[in-house]
Design a protein around this motif. Structure first.
Motif, short mmCIF file in Angstrom:
data_model
loop_
_atom_site.label_atom_id
_atom_site.label_comp_id
_atom_site.label_asym_id
_atom_site.label_seq_id
_atom_site.Cartn_x
_atom_site.Cartn_y
_atom_site.Cartn_z
N HIS A 28 -41.71 -35.50 69.31
CA HIS A 28 -40.78 -34.43 69.64
C HIS A 28 -39.95 -34.74 70.88
N ALA A 29 -39.93 -35.99 71.32
CA ALA A 29 -39.13 -36.43 72.46
C ALA A 29 -38.57 -37.81 72.14
N GLU A 46 -31.46 -30.59 78.56
CA GLU A 46 -31.54 -31.35 79.80
C GLU A 46 -31.91 -32.80 79.52
N GLU A 47 -31.56 -33.66 80.46
CA GLU A 47 -31.96 -35.07 80.40
C GLU A 47 -32.64 -35.39 81.72
N ILE A 48 -33.67 -36.20 81.66
CA ILE A 48 -34.41 -36.57 82.86
C ILE A 48 -34.31 -38.07 83.07
N PHE A 49 -33.81 -38.46 84.24
CA PHE A 49 -33.76 -39.87 84.62
C PHE A 49 -35.02 -40.18 85.43
N VAL A 50 -35.72 -41.22 85.06
CA VAL A 50 -36.85 -41.72 85.85
C VAL A 50 -36.46 -43.13 86.28
N LEU A 51 -36.00 -43.24 87.52
CA LEU A 51 -35.51 -44.52 88.05
C LEU A 51 -36.70 -45.28 88.63
N LEU A 52 -37.16 -46.27 87.89
CA LEU A 52 -38.35 -47.03 88.29
C LEU A 52 -38.03 -48.11 89.31
N ASP A 53 -36.91 -48.81 89.10
CA ASP A 53 -36.57 -49.93 89.96
C ASP A 53 -35.07 -50.09 90.02
N ILE A 96 -35.08 -39.64 79.59
CA ILE A 96 -35.87 -38.84 78.67
C ILE A 96 -35.04 -37.72 78.07
N HIS A 97 -35.10 -37.59 76.76
CA HIS A 97 -34.44 -36.53 76.01
C HIS A 97 -35.55 -35.71 75.35
N PRO A 98 -35.72 -34.44 75.70
CA PRO A 98 -36.85 -33.65 75.19
C PRO A 98 -36.64 -33.11 73.78
#
Length: 108
Positions: A28-29, A46-53, A96-98
């Motif tokens: 579902h994501a 909404e969109e979630i950015f997870v900036l790792l590096d 991430i797209h939920p």
């Protein structure tokens, strides 16, 4: 359903980001693993950015900003946004797209 595992390379198209379409895997994501950036666009969720590096410059709803490694950015639904990798070696970022099926409207 049993669990699934897959490598980023199995998700990566010929050019560009690795893409996980939740609808293709009973999830579902959905998400991208991005290393470059994206032109101006928006989503109905909404969109979630997870900036790792690495580092990015971004514009969200007309406001410019900069983010570095280990940062999370939440972009509200229907908000125009864009970003560019500014690190010499690009970035490692999960977008991430939920939703099971991603929807994107690109600016003209």
């Amino acid at each position: 359903m049993t669990y699934q595992t897959m490598s980023f390379n199995s998700l990566r198209p010929a050019a560009g980001a690795a893409v996980f379409h939740g609808s293709e895997h009973g999830a579902h994501a959905s998400f991208f693993v991005n290393s470059r950036g994206a032109e101006r666009h928006r989503h109905p969720y909404e969109e979630i950015f997870v900036l790792l590096d690495g580092e990015i410059d971004f514009i969200i709803d007309g406001e410019s900003g900069h983010a570095a490694s280990e940062t999370v950015i939440v972009i509200p639904a229907h908000t125009w946004h864009e970003f560019t990798a500014t690190s010499a070696d690009g970035v490692r970022m999960v977008n991430i797209h939920p939703v099971a099926q991603m929807q994107t409207e690109w600016a003209k």
